[in-house]
Write an enzyme that holds these catalytic residues in place. Structure first.
Site, PDB file in Angstrom:
ATOM      1  N   ARG A  50      44.576  18.661  64.716  1.00 47.96           N
ATOM      2  CA  ARG A  50      45.684  17.734  64.465  1.00 47.96           C
ATOM      3  C   ARG A  50      47.005  18.484  64.346  1.00 47.96           C
ATOM      4  O   ARG A  50      47.071  19.578  63.803  1.00 47.96           O
ATOM      5  CB  ARG A  50      45.433  16.871  63.237  1.00 47.96           C
ATOM      6  CG  ARG A  50      45.892  17.353  61.870  1.00 47.96           C
ATOM      7  CD  ARG A  50      45.049  18.453  61.325  1.00 47.96           C
ATOM      8  NE  ARG A  50      43.631  18.192  61.316  1.00 47.96           N
ATOM      9  CZ  ARG A  50      42.987  17.636  60.302  1.00 47.96           C
ATOM     10  NH1 ARG A  50      43.637  17.311  59.224  1.00 47.96           N
ATOM     11  NH2 ARG A  50      41.691  17.494  60.344  1.00 47.96           N
ATOM     12  N   TYR A  98      40.292  26.058  60.967  1.00 44.01           N
ATOM     13  CA  TYR A  98      40.531  26.741  62.244  1.00 44.01           C
ATOM     14  C   TYR A  98      42.024  26.644  62.475  1.00 44.01           C
ATOM     15  O   TYR A  98      42.554  25.548  62.652  1.00 44.01           O
ATOM     16  CB  TYR A  98      39.810  26.059  63.404  1.00 44.01           C
ATOM     17  CG  TYR A  98      38.318  26.251  63.408  1.00 44.01           C
ATOM     18  CD1 TYR A  98      37.768  27.507  63.659  1.00 44.01           C
ATOM     19  CD2 TYR A  98      37.464  25.188  63.156  1.00 44.01           C
ATOM     20  CE1 TYR A  98      36.392  27.692  63.650  1.00 44.01           C
ATOM     21  CE2 TYR A  98      36.093  25.364  63.153  1.00 44.01           C
ATOM     22  CZ  TYR A  98      35.574  26.616  63.396  1.00 44.01           C
ATOM     23  OH  TYR A  98      34.216  26.787  63.378  1.00 44.01           O
ATOM     24  N   GLY A 135      48.548  21.644  63.066  1.00 43.17           N
ATOM     25  CA  GLY A 135      48.195  22.761  63.932  1.00 43.17           C
ATOM     26  C   GLY A 135      46.935  23.440  63.426  1.00 43.17           C
ATOM     27  O   GLY A 135      46.887  24.658  63.289  1.00 43.17           O
ATOM     28  N   HIS A 136      45.944  22.620  63.101  1.00 40.57           N
ATOM     29  CA  HIS A 136      44.668  23.167  62.638  1.00 40.57           C
ATOM     30  C   HIS A 136      43.575  22.101  62.754  1.00 40.57           C
ATOM     31  O   HIS A 136      43.867  20.917  62.952  1.00 40.57           O
ATOM     32  CB  HIS A 136      44.781  23.672  61.192  1.00 40.57           C
ATOM     33  CG  HIS A 136      45.156  22.624  60.189  1.00 40.57           C
ATOM     34  ND1 HIS A 136      46.373  22.588  59.546  1.00 40.57           N
ATOM     35  CD2 HIS A 136      44.464  21.558  59.729  1.00 40.57           C
ATOM     36  CE1 HIS A 136      46.404  21.550  58.728  1.00 40.57           C
ATOM     37  NE2 HIS A 136      45.261  20.908  58.820  1.00 40.57           N
ATOM     38  N   ALA A 137      42.342  22.563  62.626  1.00 40.93           N
ATOM     39  CA  ALA A 137      41.185  21.665  62.479  1.00 40.93           C
ATOM     40  C   ALA A 137      40.432  22.141  61.248  1.00 40.93           C
ATOM     41  O   ALA A 137      40.495  23.323  60.893  1.00 40.93           O
ATOM     42  CB  ALA A 137      40.286  21.734  63.711  1.00 40.93           C
TER      43      ALA A 137
END
Ligand code: TYD
Length: 140
Positions: free
Chosen positions: A98, A123, A51-53
């Site tokens: 992802r 992010y 749950g981030h980039a």
């Protein structure tokens, strides 16, 4: 970066009746120098990770044991990839959102990273990520 840059890599596998062996060399099998290794384990059934980039960090994920799904998104396309072999690795370059789910019981996810941990490289807010993409790729 787009989903085309998220590559599944076949790692060397030394078959042996005593147990198979796979090895990874930075700069050879992984297209970056490995600065950090971390792993996810004891993941309870139904849990979601990721749950981030990442802004700059490249990562390489391997299902060391068991299986899990990685959902990749580049701002345009989405792809779900199941990792279920100890000799397959998934390259995730920077600026790819992802998520991970569908962890099998006892699964272990090994991650190799091109940089040490930096909370500022994340992010975690999806809209913030989309805004950053729009700024870096105007008109796309
Ligand atoms: P995080 O990256 O948020 O996990 P997820 O894959 O679910 O998004 O990491 C969870 C916590 O662990 C967070 O508080 C940051 C910390 N952490 C480190 O201190 N070092 C690391 O190398 C990593 C990957 C995480």
């Amino acid at each position: 970066m787009s989903l085309i840059d998220c590559k599944l890599i076949d790692l060397p596998k030394i078959n042996d009746p005593r147990g198979n062996l796979t090895f990874i060399e930075g700069g050879r099998h992984v297209p970056f120098d490995i600065k950090r290794v971390f792993y996810l384990y004891d993941v309870p059934g139904g849990a979601d990770r990721g749950g981030h980039a990442l802004k700059k960090c490249h990562q390489f994920l391997i299902a060391m044991s068991g299986s899990f799904d990685v959902i990749l998104y580049d701002g345009k396309e989405k792809q779900r990839i199941q990792l279920n072999r100890s000799y397959h690795g998934l390259i995730i370059p920077p600026m790819i959102w992802r998520e991970m789910d569908n962890f099998s019981s006892g699964s272990v996810c090994l991650a190799l990273a091109s940089a040490v941990y930096d909370a500022g490289d994340y992010y975690r807010d999806y809209n913030e990520y989309l805004t950053a993409l729009a700024v870096s790729r105007p008109g796309k």
